[in-house]
Design a protein around this motif. Structure first.
Motif, PDB file in Angstrom:
ATOM      1  N   ASP A 337       0.724  -1.386  -0.035  1.00  0.00           N
ATOM      2  CA  ASP A 337      -0.059  -0.019  -0.009  1.00  0.00           C
ATOM      3  C   ASP A 337       0.963   1.153   0.017  1.00  0.00           C
ATOM      4  OD1 ASP A 337      -2.221  -1.735  -0.094  1.00  0.00           O
ATOM      5  OD2 ASP A 337      -2.436  -1.354   2.169  1.00  0.00           O
ATOM      6  N   ALA A 338       2.081   1.231   0.708  1.00  0.00           N
ATOM      7  CA  ALA A 338       2.886   2.450   0.993  1.00  0.00           C
ATOM      8  C   ALA A 338       3.419   2.598  -0.533  1.00  0.00           C
ATOM      9  CB  ALA A 338       3.828   2.208   2.127  1.00  0.00           C
ATOM     10  N   ARG A 401      -7.952   4.080 -12.001  1.00  0.00           N
ATOM     11  CA  ARG A 401      -8.505   2.893 -11.676  1.00  0.00           C
ATOM     12  C   ARG A 401      -7.769   2.120 -10.453  1.00  0.00           C
ATOM     13  NH1 ARG A 401      -9.455   2.662 -17.473  1.00  0.00           N
ATOM     14  NH2 ARG A 401     -11.429   3.183 -17.906  1.00  0.00           N
ATOM     15  N   ALA A 402      -6.642   2.067 -10.475  1.00  0.00           N
ATOM     16  CA  ALA A 402      -5.680   1.321  -9.643  1.00  0.00           C
ATOM     17  C   ALA A 402      -6.108   2.286  -7.970  1.00  0.00           C
ATOM     18  CB  ALA A 402      -4.381   1.562  -9.734  1.00  0.00           C
ATOM     19  N   GLY A 407      -8.959   1.592  -3.014  1.00  0.00           N
ATOM     20  CA  GLY A 407      -9.838   2.808  -1.821  1.00  0.00           C
ATOM     21  C   GLY A 407      -9.178   4.206  -1.623  1.00  0.00           C
ATOM     22  N   LEU A 408      -7.936   4.427  -2.596  1.00  0.00           N
ATOM     23  CA  LEU A 408      -7.393   5.884  -2.095  1.00  0.00           C
ATOM     24  C   LEU A 408      -8.317   6.838  -3.220  1.00  0.00           C
ATOM     25  CD1 LEU A 408      -4.022   4.711  -2.862  1.00  0.00           C
ATOM     26  CD2 LEU A 408      -4.839   5.300  -0.644  1.00  0.00           C
ATOM     27  N   HIS A 409      -9.453   6.945  -2.776  1.00  0.00           N
ATOM     28  CA  HIS A 409     -10.306   7.683  -3.678  1.00  0.00           C
ATOM     29  C   HIS A 409      -9.960   9.234  -3.784  1.00  0.00           C
ATOM     30  CE1 HIS A 409     -13.308   4.542  -3.750  1.00  0.00           C
ATOM     31  NE2 HIS A 409     -13.128   4.581  -2.418  1.00  0.00           N
ATOM     32  N   THR A 441     -16.977   9.257  -9.244  1.00  0.00           N
ATOM     33  CA  THR A 441     -17.278   8.094  -8.154  1.00  0.00           C
ATOM     34  C   THR A 441     -16.502   8.120  -7.074  1.00  0.00           C
ATOM     35  OG1 THR A 441     -18.382   6.645  -9.884  1.00  0.00           O
ATOM     36  CG2 THR A 441     -17.949   5.714  -7.718  1.00  0.00           C
ATOM     37  N   SER A 442     -15.317   8.227  -7.227  1.00  0.00           N
ATOM     38  CA  SER A 442     -14.634   8.555  -5.935  1.00  0.00           C
ATOM     39  C   SER A 442     -14.756   9.696  -5.100  1.00  0.00           C
ATOM     40  CB  SER A 442     -12.832   8.357  -6.415  1.00  0.00           C
ATOM     41  OG  SER A 442     -12.302   7.118  -6.630  1.00  0.00           O
ATOM     42  N   ALA A 443     -14.771  10.767  -5.828  1.00  0.00           N
ATOM     43  CA  ALA A 443     -15.127  12.017  -5.346  1.00  0.00           C
ATOM     44  C   ALA A 443     -16.384  11.786  -4.559  1.00  0.00           C
ATOM     45  CB  ALA A 443     -15.272  13.076  -6.080  1.00  0.00           C
TER      46      ALA A 443
END
Length: 747
Positions: A337-338, A401-402, A407-409, A441-443
């Motif tokens: 993740d980092a 998309r990645a 979940g890094l919206h 969608t992420s926003a």
């Protein structure tokens, strides 16, 4: 040294199939055994396609369907859009429905003879919509699966591209290692080839490792590979022997890497695309540039990476999949993740730096503090920023998309809006529209109202640019409602200004002018000089379109003075274009030429192909009016080409209009009519009543010398399309057409 793999048998099979065909569509399915990709498969297909290209005079279509890529595979819908645009269909004219797009594709191929290569397919579903329905076309499908459905249902002929014969496998090893270890025992090379399952990719990696250790006995290398093979036998998942052999050789080479090089190899598997640059590799690993370059050299030397350009690298797809697997198996989830977070931070901050040059007038999104010690790229000038944006154009969609998948919206929506402002001049708005809904969608997931407002307005502008005006209005109206609910007056004014532009595009001039007036009042209340000046330019455009030349002249002078004071080059260019149009209409050709030349100079300095294409229409009009017919045709031709690439069908049709008008001026009425007919079809398809009426009038004038009756019918239809417009220019046009019809009847 480059080793050549002889594939005479497979080439012979392809030639035999082609020679023995009895007409009609032919589908050939090439089953590619895992590990024959790269050295064997791609060179075979491309070499054979080159040899037979003369048999397909209408050209070739190629798409990598990425069926076995860790990224999302190319869908039939995406492939159809690429093929249709390659066949001359404007981006905005490609049907949204897959079945409709496939039907159009088949109709375009029905009378052609083309070679269509569908590379790296995973499933029959990826392929079936891409098969022509009829015609003398050959479809070559490559896949690591057998795609039995193509054979059973679609009559495909299958060829299996398998492993190399023993002597050829040894010859490949010998070709790579000869300069470094010419004395190797042929029997031991035969054993090395056997352990590599005679697969070209595995053979090449093994050979390069042997060549890089010239003083190590081949017995020791074979012992290492035997040990690795035994490990994979113990961990076997039951997949086929060739795939296990490939993984064995990958693991053998990977485990020989120094620890830091192995870690970088793993982390690069987390990058969303196979190709990447030095800087993002350093960001992924959290290392300095100099240390990362050393480690990348190790990976290139081990043939686990290829260097594709200065500080640019890429994976073979199988190696990338292997690297990704190793990252998931060996790196703790928090480290994965980092690493992704660092890469996203670097791209986001670098895109923000590019925006400073590419769209200096646009506000920057407030970005979170970066987690990367490495600074983002610093661009020396506009060209450097534009080059980077073009180079990374294909990276942004999978990157967004990645981020969303992880979940890094915040990263996902900020990358989406920032790349809109740092878009390559060669990118079509349709490219950005492919992934922009993911950012929106992420926003929404992040409950970030500012992000939603930015993206809704950017979606509105993009849909307007590809003539999807209903979708444009839907998004901007959503932005307007949200801005008013949240009490954000600046965003409310932006939405009103955009609604005005959408209505201006569809010639709803009164409604558009009302929206501009509301936006102008808010911008002035908020002391936003820059945006107030932009709205003044838009009001000038509405007045000019309506035929209110005095009001347009006053607004143009006020807007141009404001933009020059503010130094916004793009806005200066837009207002100069308006001034050129006004001068042209008033017969002031020298002044018009001077204004449009300055505007085009700005477009070229900004490398903005959309502005260049649009402003070339005005240059063509000036050249036509002053008798420079050859220059006018050249201007219109380039304008049409640029708008076709950008997917703007309406403006491409305007270039055809100018071409037709020029041919009329040259007395070539038949050629003129052909261009006007093309433009009529586009405006009719787009439902643009005004432009359709104008085009029908010009078509009537072109056909009148040969067919007055047809001209009368066209003028009658043109007049009918003008009934709903009440602005001064429309009233004058209706009156002129009425007089023209009366004259035709008397004739």
């Amino acid at each position: 040294m480059h080793a050549f793999v002889n594939r005479a048998d497979e080439l012979g099979q392809l030639n035999a199939i082609l020679t023995g065909r009895d007409g009609g569509r032919l589908v050939v399915s090439v089953h590619v055994v895992a590990g024959t990709a790269g050295v064997g498969k791609t060179s075979l297909v491309l070499r054979w396609a080159h040899q037979v290209k003369d048999r397909f005079p209408d050209g070739q279509l190629f798409v990598n369907l990425r069926g076995y890529d860790p990224r999302e595979p190319v869908t039939a819908e995406q492939a159809l859009r690429r093929f249709l645009t390659a066949l001359g269909v404007a981006v905005g004219d490609v049907p949204q429905d897959v079945d409709d797009a496939a039907a159009l594709y088949r109709s375009l191929l029905a009378d052609r003879r083309m070679l269509i290569v569908l590379d790296n397919a995973a499933t029959v579903g990826q392929v079936r919509s891409l098969l022509p329905g009829s015609g003398e076309n050959l479809v070559l499908v490559t896949s690591r699966s057998r795609l039995a459905g193509l054979t059973v249902r679609d009559g495909a002929r299958r060829i299996t591209l398998g492993t190399l014969p023993g002597p050829e496998a040894v010859a490949l090893l010998r070709a790579v290692t000869w300069d470094y270890r010419a004395g190797d025992d042929p029997d031991k090379l035969t054993e090395l080839a056997r352990l590599c399952a005679h697969l070209p990719l595995a053979l090449r990696i093994a050979a390069e490792r042997a060549a890089s250790h010239p003083h190590l006995h081949l017995d020791d290398l074979l012992a290492d590979l035997h040990d690795e093979s035994a490990l994979w036998d113990a961990l076997s998942t039951g997949i086929d022997e060739e795939a296990e052999a490939v993984r064995t050789v990958f693991a053998w080479s990977y485990r020989a890497l120094p620890p830091h090089s192995g870690r970088l190899f793993r982390l690069l598997g987390l990058h969303p695309t196979p190709e990447f640059g030095l800087h993002v590799a350093a960001a992924l690993a959290g290392l300095t540039l100099s240390r990362t370059r050393q480690l990348l050299d190790d990976l290139v030397g081990a043939h686990l990476l290829e260097q594709s350009g200065p500080d640019r690298f890429q994976f073979h797809d199988l190696l990338r999949a292997y690297a990704t697997d190793q990252a998931h198996d060996e790196e703790p989830i928090e480290q994965q993740d980092a690493a992704l977070h660092r890469a996203l931070d670097w791209y986001l901050h670098t895109a923000d730096a590019a925006q400073t040059w590419l769209q200096p007038g646009e506000d920057h999104v407030p970005l979170p503090e970066t987690t990367v010690l490495l600074p983002p790229l610093a661009f020396a000038d506009y060209d450097a920023a534009a080059d980077w944006a073009e180079r990374e154009r294909g990276t942004f969609p999978p990157l967004v998309r990645a981020a969303a998948t992880a979940g890094l919206h915040q990263h996902a929506w900020q990358l989406t809006t920032t790349t809109w402002n740092a878009m390559s001049a060669y990118a079509a708005f349709a490219d950005w529209l492919d992934f922009a809904p993911v950012g929106l969608t992420s926003a929404e997931h992040a409950a970030d109202i500012d992000g939603q407002l930015l993206l809704l307005n950017q979606l509105g502008m993009s849909y307007r640019s590809v003539n999807q005006l209903d979708q444009a209005a839907d998004n901007v109206n959503r932005a307007l409602d949200l801005a008013r609910t949240a009490g954000k007056r600046m965003d409310e004014a932006h939405a009103l200004n955009l609604l005005g532009l959408i209505h201006l595009r569809s010639r709803q001039l009164e409604v558009g002018t009302a929206h501009f007036a509301q936006a102008l009042d808010i911008f002035r209340d908020l002391d936003s000089e820059r945006w107030a000046a932009s709205v003044l330019s838009n009001l000038a455009g509405a007045q000019l379109e309506a035929g209110n030349l005095g009001e347009a002249d006053a607004a143009i002078h006020a807007a141009l003075a404001a933009h020059r004071t503010l130094g916004n080059q793009q806005s200066i260019g837009n207002t100069l274009w308006l001034a050129a149009e006004l001068h042209l209409e008033q017969g002031e050709f020298d002044e018009a030429h001077e204004a449009i030349d300055e505007a085009l100079g700005i477009a070229l300095s900004l490398r903005n192909r959309g502005l260049e294409g649009f402003w070339l229409l005005t240059l063509g009009g000036i050249q036509r009016a002053t008798g420079q017919h050859g220059d006018a045709l050249a201007s219109y031709q380039r304008s049409a080409m640029l708008h076709r690439r950008l997917g703007d069908r309406s403006r491409e049709a305007l270039a055809w209009r100018g071409t037709g008008q020029t041919y009329v001026a040259m007395g070539r009425h038949g050629e003129a009519a052909a261009f006007h007919r093309q433009a009529v079809d586009v405006h009719r398809d787009l439902g643009d009543e005004w432009e359709l009426a104008v085009e029908l009038d010009l078509l009537a004038a072109a056909v009148h010398p040969e067919d007055p009756e047809a001209a009368r019918a066209l003028w009658t239809e043109a007049l009918a399309h003008l009934t709903s417009y009440t602005d001064p220019r429309a009233v004058a046009e209706r009156s002129r057409l009425g007089r023209r019809l009366a004259g035709v009847r008397r004739w």
